[in-house]
Design an enzyme around this catalytic site. Structure first.
Site, short mmCIF file in Angstrom:
data_model
loop_
_atom_site.label_atom_id
_atom_site.label_comp_id
_atom_site.label_asym_id
_atom_site.label_seq_id
_atom_site.Cartn_x
_atom_site.Cartn_y
_atom_site.Cartn_z
CB CYS A 114 9.84 -46.14 12.91
SG CYS A 114 9.55 -47.30 11.69
CE LYS A 189 15.91 -48.71 10.31
NZ LYS A 189 14.58 -48.52 11.05
CE LYS A 242 18.79 -48.81 13.43
NZ LYS A 242 17.41 -48.75 13.96
#
Length: 323
Positions: A114, A189, A242
């Site tokens: 990321c 996510k 997540k």
């Protein structure tokens, strides 16, 4: 009054019987240990909102990884904190970037792919005219993934939530002769308040706005299934949900619908809540750790990314189990 025909308590009253019929087993083999690495030497900087966690220089990271390996923890997840940040997050793919240095020093690692830790604006992609642009970001993510594998990473884990990033990484890895490298995708996510302590640790708080334009709405479940399906179609080998504890329903549904290797990330806020309450004496911290991790495993996670990996490994080694 007639006696009940079925008496489930018969199997609960004796500890040995409870253990024999227990449906879910927690093992150190399930854990991935997230770690923060930064430049310097001899650095072991405490993270205020995550007691017991540190920003580590590479030499200290090696010690931490050896300690974790000695406990049987099979893998670590690395988050790099660069010395300098720029709008494109260029240290993310630099040959001498902090994660690249760390991966060379530590094998059996899963580097997070990321840009938010590396960009000066704190967002997970290229920013143009005040907005995060999806497609220009893909090239940078692909370069980052290839650089991590060239440094020795065993798995790459894109966490940015850009559309099409798994396909972009798969293509780039294949072209670079890394077709055997698995991708563990942060597929579902959510835009969560539980990331707060991590953003302090990684110095990645957005400098403007927030991440809701690319992270998922906490109210949505069907969208998570679509995201997972898309990542699998693009070549993901492992998919992830997540955070973990607030999204156990998503973990369970994903495992039921797809039946593929599934990871769940028990994030910094989950860690901080249990750690703080335990230290204040509001709950039994050891039992809370095991109960929380067992719930994630019970929901269907094959892999649990947790800052409690070492604590849980010690408890399991000691023979401490849910009572």
């Amino acid at each position: 009054m007639p006696h009940p025909m079925f008496r489930p308590r018969r199997l609960r009253e004796k500890p040995l019987l409870r253990k024999m019929v227990r449906e879910t087993a927690l093992s150190v083999d399930d854990f991935v240990y997230p770690l923060f690495v930064q430049h310097g030497r001899g650095v072991r900087e405490p993270i205020g909102s995550m007691p017991g966690q540190f920003r580590l220089s590479v030499d200290e990271l090696i010690k931490e990884c050896k300690d974790a390996a000695g406990m049987g923890i099979p893998a670590v997840l690395l988050f790099g904190i660069p010395a300098e940040k720029d709008p494109r997050g260029s240290e993310a793919w630099a040959e001498d970037g902090i994660v690249q240095q760390a991966v060379r020093a530590v094998k059996d690692s899963v580097p997070d792919v990321c840009l938010c830790e590396y960009t000066s604006h704190g967002h997970c992609g290229v920013v143009e005219d005040g907005a995060v642009r999806n497609d220009p970001t893909l090239e940078l993510l692909a370069r980052t993934a290839v650089s991590h594998v060239e440094a020795g990473a065993d798995v790459v884990a894109p966490s940015d939530m850009m559309d099409g990033r798994v396909g972009a990484l798969r293509e780039a890895l294949d072209e670079a002769s890394f077709a055997e490298t698995p991708i563990m995708a942060y597929s579902a996510k959510y835009a969560s308040v539980f990331y707060g302590p991590f953003r302090e640790a990684a110095e990645s708080t957005p400098q403007f706005g927030d991440r809701r334009s690319y992270q998922m709405d906490p109210a949505n479940a069907q969208e998570a299934m679509r995201e997972i399906a898309l990542d699998l179609d693009e070549g993901a080998d492992i998919v992830m949900v997540k955070p973990a504890l607030p999204y156990l329903d998503i973990i369970a549904r994903a495992k039921l619908e797809f039946g593929v290797p599934l990871a769940a990330y028990s994030v910094s806020g989950e860690y901080a809540m249990i750690r703080a309450a335990g230290r204040l004496g509001w709950l039994d911290e050891e039992r809370a750790i095991l109960e929380a991790l067992t719930s994630i495993r019970r929901a269907g996670a094959d892999i649990i990314l947790t800052y409690f990996a070492k604590d849980a490994a010690r408890l399991l080694e000691r023979g401490t189990h849910l009572r």
